[in-house]
Motif scaffolding. Structure first.
Motif, mmCIF file in Angstrom:
data_model
loop_
_atom_site.group_PDB
_atom_site.id
_atom_site.type_symbol
_atom_site.label_atom_id
_atom_site.label_comp_id
_atom_site.label_asym_id
_atom_site.label_seq_id
_atom_site.Cartn_x
_atom_site.Cartn_y
_atom_site.Cartn_z
ATOM 1 N N GLU A 15 1.218 -1.179 0.525
ATOM 2 C CA GLU A 15 -0.537 0.451 0.091
ATOM 3 C C GLU A 15 0.596 0.425 0.299
ATOM 4 O OE1 GLU A 15 -2.688 0.641 -0.101
ATOM 5 O OE2 GLU A 15 -3.040 -2.002 -0.525
ATOM 6 N N PHE A 16 2.124 1.323 0.918
ATOM 7 C CA PHE A 16 3.210 2.224 0.863
ATOM 8 C C PHE A 16 3.744 2.391 -0.650
ATOM 9 C CE2 PHE A 16 7.310 4.067 1.327
ATOM 10 C CZ PHE A 16 6.662 5.766 2.561
ATOM 11 N N GLU A 17 3.884 1.796 -1.118
ATOM 12 C CA GLU A 17 4.629 1.792 -2.324
ATOM 13 C C GLU A 17 3.515 2.381 -3.433
ATOM 14 O OE1 GLU A 17 7.183 1.796 -3.876
ATOM 15 O OE2 GLU A 17 7.811 1.423 -1.548
ATOM 16 N N VAL A 18 2.431 1.576 -3.257
ATOM 17 C CA VAL A 18 0.855 2.523 -4.794
ATOM 18 C C VAL A 18 0.625 3.426 -4.303
ATOM 19 C CG1 VAL A 18 -1.086 2.194 -4.599
ATOM 20 C CG2 VAL A 18 0.320 -0.033 -4.947
ATOM 21 N N GLU A 19 0.539 3.966 -3.096
ATOM 22 C CA GLU A 19 0.802 5.614 -2.950
ATOM 23 C C GLU A 19 2.303 6.380 -3.040
ATOM 24 O OE1 GLU A 19 -1.050 9.005 -1.745
ATOM 25 O OE2 GLU A 19 -1.953 6.324 -1.679
ATOM 26 N N ARG A 20 3.057 5.837 -3.091
ATOM 27 C CA ARG A 20 4.208 6.480 -3.508
ATOM 28 C C ARG A 20 4.047 6.809 -4.556
ATOM 29 N NH1 ARG A 20 9.793 4.380 -1.399
ATOM 30 N NH2 ARG A 20 9.841 5.950 -3.506
ATOM 31 N N GLU A 21 3.685 5.859 -5.843
ATOM 32 C CA GLU A 21 3.690 6.206 -7.085
ATOM 33 C C GLU A 21 2.683 6.926 -6.944
ATOM 34 O OE1 GLU A 21 3.200 2.184 -9.092
ATOM 35 O OE2 GLU A 21 5.007 1.685 -8.049
ATOM 36 N N ARG A 22 1.845 6.899 -6.306
ATOM 37 C CA ARG A 22 0.179 8.394 -6.998
ATOM 38 C C ARG A 22 0.804 9.390 -7.012
ATOM 39 N NH1 ARG A 22 -3.837 5.836 -3.686
ATOM 40 N NH2 ARG A 22 -3.428 4.666 -4.830
ATOM 41 N N TRP A 23 1.032 9.241 -5.476
ATOM 42 C CA TRP A 23 1.970 10.732 -5.295
ATOM 43 C C TRP A 23 3.444 11.482 -6.498
ATOM 44 C CZ3 TRP A 23 7.478 12.294 -3.554
ATOM 45 C CH2 TRP A 23 7.524 13.028 -3.327
ATOM 46 N N LEU A 24 3.829 10.185 -6.943
ATOM 47 C CA LEU A 24 5.219 10.504 -8.268
ATOM 48 C C LEU A 24 4.588 11.047 -8.980
ATOM 49 C CD1 LEU A 24 8.244 11.022 -8.808
ATOM 50 C CD2 LEU A 24 8.216 8.268 -9.167
ATOM 51 N N GLN A 25 3.531 10.560 -9.511
ATOM 52 C CA GLN A 25 2.806 10.857 -10.671
ATOM 53 C C GLN A 25 2.447 12.006 -10.849
ATOM 54 O OE1 GLN A 25 -0.608 7.731 -12.251
ATOM 55 N NE2 GLN A 25 -1.182 9.018 -13.451
ATOM 56 N N LYS A 26 1.497 12.570 -9.497
ATOM 57 C CA LYS A 26 0.694 13.740 -8.629
ATOM 58 C C LYS A 26 1.681 14.655 -9.679
ATOM 59 C CE LYS A 26 -1.567 13.861 -5.761
ATOM 60 N NZ LYS A 26 -2.973 13.833 -4.063
ATOM 61 N N LYS A 87 -2.849 9.564 -19.072
ATOM 62 C CA LYS A 87 -3.818 8.655 -20.206
ATOM 63 C C LYS A 87 -2.916 7.465 -19.814
ATOM 64 C CE LYS A 87 -5.721 11.160 -23.656
ATOM 65 N NZ LYS A 87 -6.299 11.063 -24.234
ATOM 66 N N HIS A 88 -2.050 7.291 -19.691
ATOM 67 C CA HIS A 88 -1.390 5.683 -19.136
ATOM 68 C C HIS A 88 -0.752 5.993 -17.833
ATOM 69 C CE1 HIS A 88 -1.856 5.972 -23.792
ATOM 70 N NE2 HIS A 88 -2.551 4.741 -23.524
ATOM 71 N N PRO A 89 -0.914 5.950 -16.685
ATOM 72 C CA PRO A 89 0.006 5.642 -15.688
ATOM 73 C C PRO A 89 0.930 4.239 -15.378
ATOM 74 C CG PRO A 89 -2.813 5.594 -14.927
ATOM 75 C CD PRO A 89 -2.069 5.779 -16.402
ATOM 76 N N LEU A 90 2.263 5.124 -14.959
ATOM 77 C CA LEU A 90 3.452 4.523 -15.001
ATOM 78 C C LEU A 90 3.601 4.292 -14.165
ATOM 79 C CD1 LEU A 90 5.657 6.786 -17.617
ATOM 80 C CD2 LEU A 90 4.392 4.794 -18.534
ATOM 81 N N PRO A 91 4.731 3.762 -14.116
ATOM 82 C CA PRO A 91 4.461 2.655 -12.050
ATOM 83 C C PRO A 91 6.264 3.510 -12.455
ATOM 84 C CG PRO A 91 5.222 0.759 -14.501
ATOM 85 C CD PRO A 91 4.536 1.974 -15.082
ATOM 86 N N ARG A 92 6.147 3.697 -11.018
ATOM 87 C CA ARG A 92 7.028 4.677 -10.786
ATOM 88 C C ARG A 92 8.871 4.293 -11.215
ATOM 89 N NH1 ARG A 92 9.395 3.436 -4.831
ATOM 90 N NH2 ARG A 92 11.007 2.340 -5.848
ATOM 91 N N GLU A 93 9.615 3.359 -11.331
ATOM 92 C CA GLU A 93 10.782 3.428 -12.795
ATOM 93 C C GLU A 93 10.474 4.241 -13.884
ATOM 94 O OE1 GLU A 93 9.764 0.433 -10.785
ATOM 95 O OE2 GLU A 93 10.616 0.619 -9.604
ATOM 96 N N GLN A 94 9.712 3.425 -14.428
ATOM 97 C CA GLN A 94 9.270 4.578 -15.490
ATOM 98 C C GLN A 94 9.237 5.772 -15.977
ATOM 99 O OE1 GLN A 94 6.177 2.836 -17.744
ATOM 100 N NE2 GLN A 94 7.656 0.416 -18.811
ATOM 101 N N THR A 95 8.666 6.217 -14.708
ATOM 102 C CA THR A 95 7.903 7.815 -14.535
ATOM 103 C C THR A 95 9.656 8.300 -14.054
ATOM 104 O OG1 THR A 95 5.950 7.504 -13.582
ATOM 105 C CG2 THR A 95 7.095 9.979 -13.002
ATOM 106 N N LEU A 96 10.562 7.866 -13.405
ATOM 107 C CA LEU A 96 12.021 8.678 -12.963
ATOM 108 C C LEU A 96 12.853 8.554 -14.689
ATOM 109 C CD1 LEU A 96 12.377 6.447 -9.442
ATOM 110 C CD2 LEU A 96 11.631 8.952 -10.050
ATOM 111 N N ARG A 97 12.635 7.575 -15.849
ATOM 112 C CA ARG A 97 13.467 7.365 -16.733
ATOM 113 C C ARG A 97 12.602 8.242 -17.949
ATOM 114 N NH1 ARG A 97 12.332 1.907 -18.392
ATOM 115 N NH2 ARG A 97 13.005 1.441 -16.036
ATOM 116 N N LEU A 98 11.774 8.524 -17.197
ATOM 117 C CA LEU A 98 10.612 9.733 -18.812
ATOM 118 C C LEU A 98 11.514 11.170 -17.637
ATOM 119 C CD1 LEU A 98 8.900 10.678 -20.727
ATOM 120 C CD2 LEU A 98 7.073 10.380 -19.079
ATOM 121 N N VAL A 99 11.536 11.752 -16.008
ATOM 122 C CA VAL A 99 11.936 12.727 -15.658
ATOM 123 C C VAL A 99 13.861 12.956 -16.612
ATOM 124 C CG1 VAL A 99 12.641 14.168 -13.998
ATOM 125 C CG2 VAL A 99 10.418 12.485 -14.353
#
Length: 111
Positions: A15-26, A87-99
């Motif tokens: 649950e903590f990791e899911v919340e961190r991914e949501r926070w990072l995406q926001k 449109k396509h929520p990404l996992p944390r690793e992919q979001t960080l790679r995109l940044v």
């Protein structure tokens, strides 16, 4: 001392990791949205300078044109990333790679 089970700890971690991914995406959406909007505004202003509608002190039209082109590139990159992640929520690793990719691309274009 309360007894915690491995299941409880695993569920909490998940649950903590899911919340961190949501926070990072926001946060990423705010980051890309603000920078995309800012660069779109810069592009419009630079184009108005090029067309002579706005006069800018010590700005030649060719410098304003280069600035408009760079701002357009940045606005396109950040705007595209915003729309894609929205449109396509990404996992944390992919979001960080995109940044990281966006930061490198902006640095290269700026150079």
């Amino acid at each position: 001392m309360p007894h915690t089970s491995a299941t409880f700890t695993t569920e909490f971690r998940h649950e903590f990791e899911v919340e961190r991914e949501r926070w990072l995406q926001k946060r990423f959406l705010w980051y890309s949205g603000i920078l995309g909007g800012w660069n779109a505004l810069k592009c419009c202003i630079s184009l108005l300078v090029v067309m002579g509608i706005i006069s800018a002190a010590n700005k030649e039209w060719n410098a304003a044109l280069i600035e408009a082109a760079a701002a357009f590139c940045f606005a396109s990159m950040f705007g595209g990333a915003f729309v894609y992640v929205r449109k396509h929520p990404l996992p944390r690793e992919q979001t960080l790679r995109l940044v990281g990719g966006l930061i490198i691309a902006v640095g290269l274009i700026t150079l």
